[in-house]
Write an enzyme that holds these catalytic residues in place. Structure first.
Site, mmCIF file in Angstrom:
data_model
loop_
_atom_site.group_PDB
_atom_site.id
_atom_site.type_symbol
_atom_site.label_atom_id
_atom_site.label_comp_id
_atom_site.label_asym_id
_atom_site.label_seq_id
_atom_site.Cartn_x
_atom_site.Cartn_y
_atom_site.Cartn_z
ATOM 1 N N LYS A 13 0.841 -1.209 0.000
ATOM 2 C CA LYS A 13 0.000 0.000 0.000
ATOM 3 C C LYS A 13 0.876 1.259 0.000
ATOM 4 O O LYS A 13 0.686 2.163 -0.813
ATOM 5 C CB LYS A 13 -0.937 0.009 1.230
ATOM 6 C CG LYS A 13 -1.836 -1.221 1.318
ATOM 7 C CD LYS A 13 -2.782 -1.178 2.513
ATOM 8 C CE LYS A 13 -2.109 -1.257 3.864
ATOM 9 N NZ LYS A 13 -1.434 -2.563 4.132
ATOM 10 N N ARG A 88 -10.161 0.170 8.306
ATOM 11 C CA ARG A 88 -9.587 -1.135 8.625
ATOM 12 C C ARG A 88 -10.569 -2.019 9.367
ATOM 13 O O ARG A 88 -10.245 -3.152 9.704
ATOM 14 C CB ARG A 88 -8.387 -0.902 9.530
ATOM 15 C CG ARG A 88 -7.076 -1.350 8.969
ATOM 16 C CD ARG A 88 -6.046 -1.027 10.018
ATOM 17 N NE ARG A 88 -4.815 -1.676 9.787
ATOM 18 C CZ ARG A 88 -3.788 -1.121 9.153
ATOM 19 N NH1 ARG A 88 -3.894 0.080 8.637
ATOM 20 N NH2 ARG A 88 -2.679 -1.787 9.041
ATOM 21 N N ARG A 127 11.694 -5.457 5.292
ATOM 22 C CA ARG A 127 11.518 -4.012 5.054
ATOM 23 C C ARG A 127 12.456 -3.185 5.933
ATOM 24 O O ARG A 127 12.679 -3.504 7.102
ATOM 25 C CB ARG A 127 10.063 -3.608 5.340
ATOM 26 C CG ARG A 127 9.848 -2.097 5.235
ATOM 27 C CD ARG A 127 8.395 -1.702 5.217
ATOM 28 N NE ARG A 127 7.663 -2.268 6.345
ATOM 29 C CZ ARG A 127 6.350 -2.235 6.441
ATOM 30 N NH1 ARG A 127 5.629 -1.692 5.494
ATOM 31 N NH2 ARG A 127 5.767 -2.773 7.490
ATOM 32 N N ARG A 160 11.076 -1.364 11.287
ATOM 33 C CA ARG A 160 9.926 -0.982 12.109
ATOM 34 C C ARG A 160 9.778 -1.966 13.261
ATOM 35 O O ARG A 160 9.997 -3.167 13.085
ATOM 36 C CB ARG A 160 8.658 -0.998 11.233
ATOM 37 C CG ARG A 160 8.187 0.384 10.853
ATOM 38 C CD ARG A 160 7.107 0.371 9.814
ATOM 39 N NE ARG A 160 5.900 -0.352 10.182
ATOM 40 C CZ ARG A 160 4.793 -0.388 9.437
ATOM 41 N NH1 ARG A 160 4.756 0.266 8.289
ATOM 42 N NH2 ARG A 160 3.743 -1.076 9.828
ATOM 43 N N ARG A 171 -0.159 -9.487 12.931
ATOM 44 C CA ARG A 171 -0.834 -8.440 12.140
ATOM 45 C C ARG A 171 -1.634 -9.065 11.006
ATOM 46 O O ARG A 171 -2.725 -8.592 10.681
ATOM 47 C CB ARG A 171 0.206 -7.470 11.573
ATOM 48 C CG ARG A 171 0.736 -6.524 12.643
ATOM 49 C CD ARG A 171 2.064 -5.924 12.252
ATOM 50 N NE ARG A 171 2.011 -5.119 11.053
ATOM 51 C CZ ARG A 171 3.065 -4.861 10.281
ATOM 52 N NH1 ARG A 171 4.238 -5.353 10.596
ATOM 53 N NH2 ARG A 171 2.931 -4.117 9.220
HETATM 54 P P1 AP5 Z 1 4.807 -1.573 1.917
HETATM 55 O O1 AP5 Z 1 4.453 -0.790 0.701
HETATM 56 O O2 AP5 Z 1 5.509 -0.883 3.009
HETATM 57 O O3 AP5 Z 1 3.497 -2.354 2.442
HETATM 58 P P2 AP5 Z 1 2.214 -1.830 3.195
HETATM 59 O O4 AP5 Z 1 1.029 -2.471 2.544
HETATM 60 O O5 AP5 Z 1 2.224 -0.331 3.274
HETATM 61 O O6 AP5 Z 1 2.458 -2.520 4.597
HETATM 62 P P3 AP5 Z 1 2.362 -1.940 6.060
HETATM 63 O O7 AP5 Z 1 3.139 -2.886 6.924
HETATM 64 O O8 AP5 Z 1 2.728 -0.497 6.107
HETATM 65 O O9 AP5 Z 1 0.862 -2.106 6.325
HETATM 66 P P4 AP5 Z 1 0.167 -2.171 7.658
HETATM 67 O O10 AP5 Z 1 -1.214 -2.081 7.164
HETATM 68 O O11 AP5 Z 1 0.467 -3.330 8.507
HETATM 69 O O12 AP5 Z 1 0.837 -0.949 8.483
HETATM 70 P P5 AP5 Z 1 0.313 0.508 8.824
HETATM 71 O O13 AP5 Z 1 1.483 1.385 8.913
HETATM 72 O O14 AP5 Z 1 -0.811 0.890 7.946
HETATM 73 O O15 AP5 Z 1 5.676 -2.825 1.423
HETATM 74 C C1 AP5 Z 1 6.215 -3.752 2.330
HETATM 75 C C2 AP5 Z 1 7.580 -4.227 1.818
HETATM 76 O O16 AP5 Z 1 7.411 -4.924 0.592
HETATM 77 C C3 AP5 Z 1 8.566 -3.095 1.532
HETATM 78 O O17 AP5 Z 1 9.817 -3.468 1.983
HETATM 79 C C4 AP5 Z 1 8.530 -2.938 0.013
HETATM 80 O O18 AP5 Z 1 9.780 -2.530 -0.483
HETATM 81 C C5 AP5 Z 1 8.158 -4.340 -0.468
HETATM 82 N N1 AP5 Z 1 7.270 -4.291 -1.631
HETATM 83 C C6 AP5 Z 1 6.130 -3.555 -1.741
HETATM 84 N N2 AP5 Z 1 5.551 -3.756 -2.936
HETATM 85 C C7 AP5 Z 1 6.334 -4.640 -3.593
HETATM 86 C C8 AP5 Z 1 6.266 -5.258 -4.879
HETATM 87 N N3 AP5 Z 1 5.244 -4.991 -5.727
HETATM 88 N N4 AP5 Z 1 7.239 -6.128 -5.231
HETATM 89 C C9 AP5 Z 1 8.263 -6.397 -4.391
HETATM 90 N N5 AP5 Z 1 8.399 -5.866 -3.160
HETATM 91 C C10 AP5 Z 1 7.446 -4.992 -2.773
HETATM 92 O O19 AP5 Z 1 -0.268 0.271 10.288
HETATM 93 C C11 AP5 Z 1 0.563 -0.037 11.365
HETATM 94 C C12 AP5 Z 1 -0.275 -0.192 12.623
HETATM 95 O O20 AP5 Z 1 -0.952 1.045 12.928
HETATM 96 C C13 AP5 Z 1 -1.383 -1.239 12.600
HETATM 97 O O21 AP5 Z 1 -0.900 -2.536 12.907
HETATM 98 C C14 AP5 Z 1 -2.323 -0.693 13.679
HETATM 99 O O22 AP5 Z 1 -1.865 -0.988 14.970
HETATM 100 C C15 AP5 Z 1 -2.230 0.808 13.476
HETATM 101 N N6 AP5 Z 1 -3.253 1.341 12.566
HETATM 102 C C16 AP5 Z 1 -3.023 1.966 11.381
HETATM 103 N N7 AP5 Z 1 -4.164 2.309 10.789
HETATM 104 C C17 AP5 Z 1 -5.166 1.902 11.610
HETATM 105 C C18 AP5 Z 1 -6.585 1.967 11.534
HETATM 106 N N8 AP5 Z 1 -7.225 2.502 10.489
HETATM 107 N N9 AP5 Z 1 -7.295 1.411 12.568
HETATM 108 C C19 AP5 Z 1 -6.670 0.866 13.624
HETATM 109 N N10 AP5 Z 1 -5.336 0.766 13.750
HETATM 110 C C20 AP5 Z 1 -4.590 1.294 12.747
HETATM 111 MG MG MG Z 2 2.326 1.059 4.886
#
Ligand code: AP5
Ligand code: MG
Length: 214
Positions: A13, A88, A127, A160, A171
């Protein structure tokens, strides 16, 4: 363009958001990034969110919904936005629908990334993110030019806290239970667009643009 990026942790994402922001000239609103910034700055919100995030649980809805609504009312969201990591839960999606209705707006697309379990684990544990500018890398898939340093700003790369194997597994199961039901929710509204998240990121961008329009 008003769009939601949907998909499990590690689906890409954030990686696509960077590209889509440039293409559509709308801000990326990542609730995860907002919480991480608050944790770094030691705010009360950060203090409340920290424990949930570090264990891979969702932050409670009441700490998320108003925060996002306030953000969407800012001037830079007038021409659209890209929601990354929100909604979410079904409750969050319903609250977003209510908000959009009040504003006389609607979502143009819900962009859903499909990625297999083993790939997700490999992506999350590999990552690395820049401490200074937040740019994201992967030790195998997208390594920086100089190990441990950001290509963009030269900052130090770190892992992270929630990218350990144990928390990543947690997660993904929280995603399956609380967030995956949104796929059904948005397929009923017709906004859902599915993409193979294992495609090369630049090619994936072109596929998304060809489906949701310029
Ligand atoms: P990346 O693009 O970073 O993936 P992502 O989908 O953004 O993954 P996240 O871990 O950020 O998602 P998340 O939903 O768990 O975390 P968030 O910060 O939102 O890619 C990942 C890796 O893969 C990278 O190294 C990249 O280089 C590689 N990659 C990407 N695309 C690729 C491709 N096409 N090919 C090859 N490699 C690739 O949330 C964190 C925490 O915050 C949650 O756990 C929760 O506690 C809280 N939180 C956030 N939002 C909410 C909400 N709305 N409600 C409640 N809690 C929330
Ligand atoms: Mg992200």
């Amino acid at each position: 363009m008003r769009a939601v990026l949907l998909g499990p942790p590690g689906a890409g994402k954030g990686t696509q958001a960077v590209r889509l922001v440039e293409r559509y000239n709308v801000p990326q609103i990542s609730t995860g990034d907002i919480f991480r910034k608050n944790i770094k700055e030691g705010t009360e919100l950060g203090r409340k969110a920290q424990e949930y995030m570090n264990s891979g649980q969702l932050v409670p809805d009441e700490l998320v919904v108003d925060l996002v609504k306030d953000r969407l009312l800012k001037d830079d969201c007038k021409n659209g936005y890209l929601l990354d990591g929100f909604p979410r839960t079904i409750f969050q999606a319903e609250q977003l629908d209510k908000f959009l209705e009040e504003q006389g707006q609607q979502l143009d697309a819900v962009i859903n990334f499909e990625v297999g379990y083993d790939t997700l684990i490999a992506r999350l544990t590999g990552r690395r993110v820049c401490k200074s500018c937040g740019a994201s890398y992967h030790v195998v898939n997208m390594p920086p030019k100089t190990e441990g340093l950001c290509d963009r700003c030269g900052g130090e790369l770190e892992q992270r806290k929630d990218d350990t194997k144990e928390t990543a597994v947690n997660r993904i199961s929280v995603y399956e239970e609380s967030t995956a039901p949104l796929i059904d929710y948005y397929s009923k509204t017709g906004a859902l667009k599915n993409f193979d998240g294992e495609t090369d990121p630049d090619q994936l961008l072109e596929e998304i643009v060809s489906v949701i329009g310029e």
